[in-house]
Design a protein around this motif. Structure first.
Motif, mmCIF file in Angstrom:
data_model
loop_
_atom_site.group_PDB
_atom_site.id
_atom_site.type_symbol
_atom_site.label_atom_id
_atom_site.label_comp_id
_atom_site.label_asym_id
_atom_site.label_seq_id
_atom_site.Cartn_x
_atom_site.Cartn_y
_atom_site.Cartn_z
ATOM 1 N N LEU A 269 10.899 -0.131 -0.108
ATOM 2 C CA LEU A 269 10.705 -0.807 -1.390
ATOM 3 C C LEU A 269 9.391 -1.581 -1.351
ATOM 4 O O LEU A 269 9.000 -2.080 -0.300
ATOM 5 C CB LEU A 269 11.873 -1.745 -1.671
ATOM 6 C CG LEU A 269 13.163 -1.087 -2.191
ATOM 7 C CD1 LEU A 269 13.759 -0.124 -1.201
ATOM 8 C CD2 LEU A 269 14.167 -2.140 -2.567
ATOM 9 N N THR A 270 8.718 -1.675 -2.489
ATOM 10 C CA THR A 270 7.408 -2.328 -2.532
ATOM 11 C C THR A 270 7.480 -3.660 -3.273
ATOM 12 O O THR A 270 8.387 -3.889 -4.073
ATOM 13 C CB THR A 270 6.367 -1.433 -3.218
ATOM 14 O OG1 THR A 270 6.785 -1.178 -4.556
ATOM 15 C CG2 THR A 270 6.208 -0.120 -2.480
ATOM 16 N N THR A 271 6.479 -4.498 -3.006
ATOM 17 C CA THR A 271 6.420 -5.809 -3.646
ATOM 18 C C THR A 271 4.988 -6.312 -3.712
ATOM 19 O O THR A 271 4.127 -5.860 -2.962
ATOM 20 C CB THR A 271 7.277 -6.837 -2.881
ATOM 21 O OG1 THR A 271 7.343 -8.047 -3.644
ATOM 22 C CG2 THR A 271 6.709 -7.135 -1.516
ATOM 23 N N ALA A 272 4.789 -7.261 -4.598
ATOM 24 C CA ALA A 272 3.522 -7.984 -4.655
ATOM 25 C C ALA A 272 3.774 -9.432 -4.243
ATOM 26 O O ALA A 272 2.925 -10.292 -4.416
ATOM 27 C CB ALA A 272 2.950 -7.924 -6.071
ATOM 28 N N SER A 273 4.959 -9.685 -3.685
ATOM 29 C CA SER A 273 5.331 -11.043 -3.266
ATOM 30 C C SER A 273 4.519 -11.484 -2.054
ATOM 31 O O SER A 273 3.851 -10.692 -1.409
ATOM 32 C CB SER A 273 6.824 -11.090 -2.927
ATOM 33 O OG SER A 273 7.592 -10.800 -4.078
ATOM 34 N N ALA A 274 4.635 -12.757 -1.735
ATOM 35 C CA ALA A 274 3.893 -13.356 -0.619
ATOM 36 C C ALA A 274 4.214 -12.652 0.696
ATOM 37 O O ALA A 274 5.259 -12.017 0.840
ATOM 38 C CB ALA A 274 4.240 -14.834 -0.521
#
Length: 186
Positions: A31-36
């Motif tokens: 799964l991908t994220t732009a979170s810290a």
């Protein structure tokens, strides 16, 4: 030549699952994220946990996250592009998957929202897209809810979607490893 053809036909008809339909192949991408950066581990942990649940089902063929990552590398695809149904479909076809599981998440203390998308590569269609919300301290429960989303899509094939089942151990191990690395890097 006809003997060989009959022999092959007999072998195929006697193969396990031939009478009841072939086993479905499921691939789970990270799964991908732009979170810290402190939340980057969550996507891999959730993907591994869901993959373990699939791999433990005898009525399914599961592909490991490592196999999915290898296919991503071979096709020069960034995992972030898998949010696009066409890219997820293409990767699923390359892997020979009947169902491609992709997703994204946003984590900001204390909350997390995960969007899981299930793509059928053969048709190129989005089968399901569901959002699961919760608190970061309850990742085990969130993983179980995601397993429930996957189980719904795979009916009638059962998947153990209980919290505390196979995938839970993977999520806990990822968290402990991440904490240890953070302490060592501090």
């Amino acid at each position: 030549m006809h003997r060989l053809g009959r022999l092959l036909l007999l072998m195929v008809s006697l193969a396990p699952g031939a009478a009841h339909g072939a086993r479905r192949t499921v691939a789970v991408a990270p799964l991908t994220t732009a979170s810290a950066s402190e939340y980057q581990w969550i996507g891999s942990a959730l993907a591994e946990a869901l993959s373990v649940r699939v791999l433990n089902q005898t009525k399914l063929n599961g592909l490991t996250v490592r196999q999915v990552r290898t296919a991503l590398d071979e096709n020069n695809l960034d995992v972030a592009r898998l949010g696009d149904v066409e890219s997820a479909s293409r990767l699923g076809k390359d892997l020979g998957a009947d169902l491609m599981v992709v997703g994204t998440y946003v984590a900001t203390w204390p909350d997390i929202e995960v969007v899981l998308r299930l793509v059928e590569p053969s048709s190129g269609k989005l089968v399901s897209a569901r959002s699961v919300n919760g608190e970061l301290c309850n990742l085990v429960d969130i993983e179980a809810q995601l397993a429930g989303v996957l189980a719904d899509a795979l009916k009638p094939t059962p998947i153990d979607a209980r919290a505390g089942a196979f995938g839970t151990v993977v999520v806990k191990a990822w968290r402990e490893l991440t904490l240890a690395q953070d302490i060592l890097n501090w």
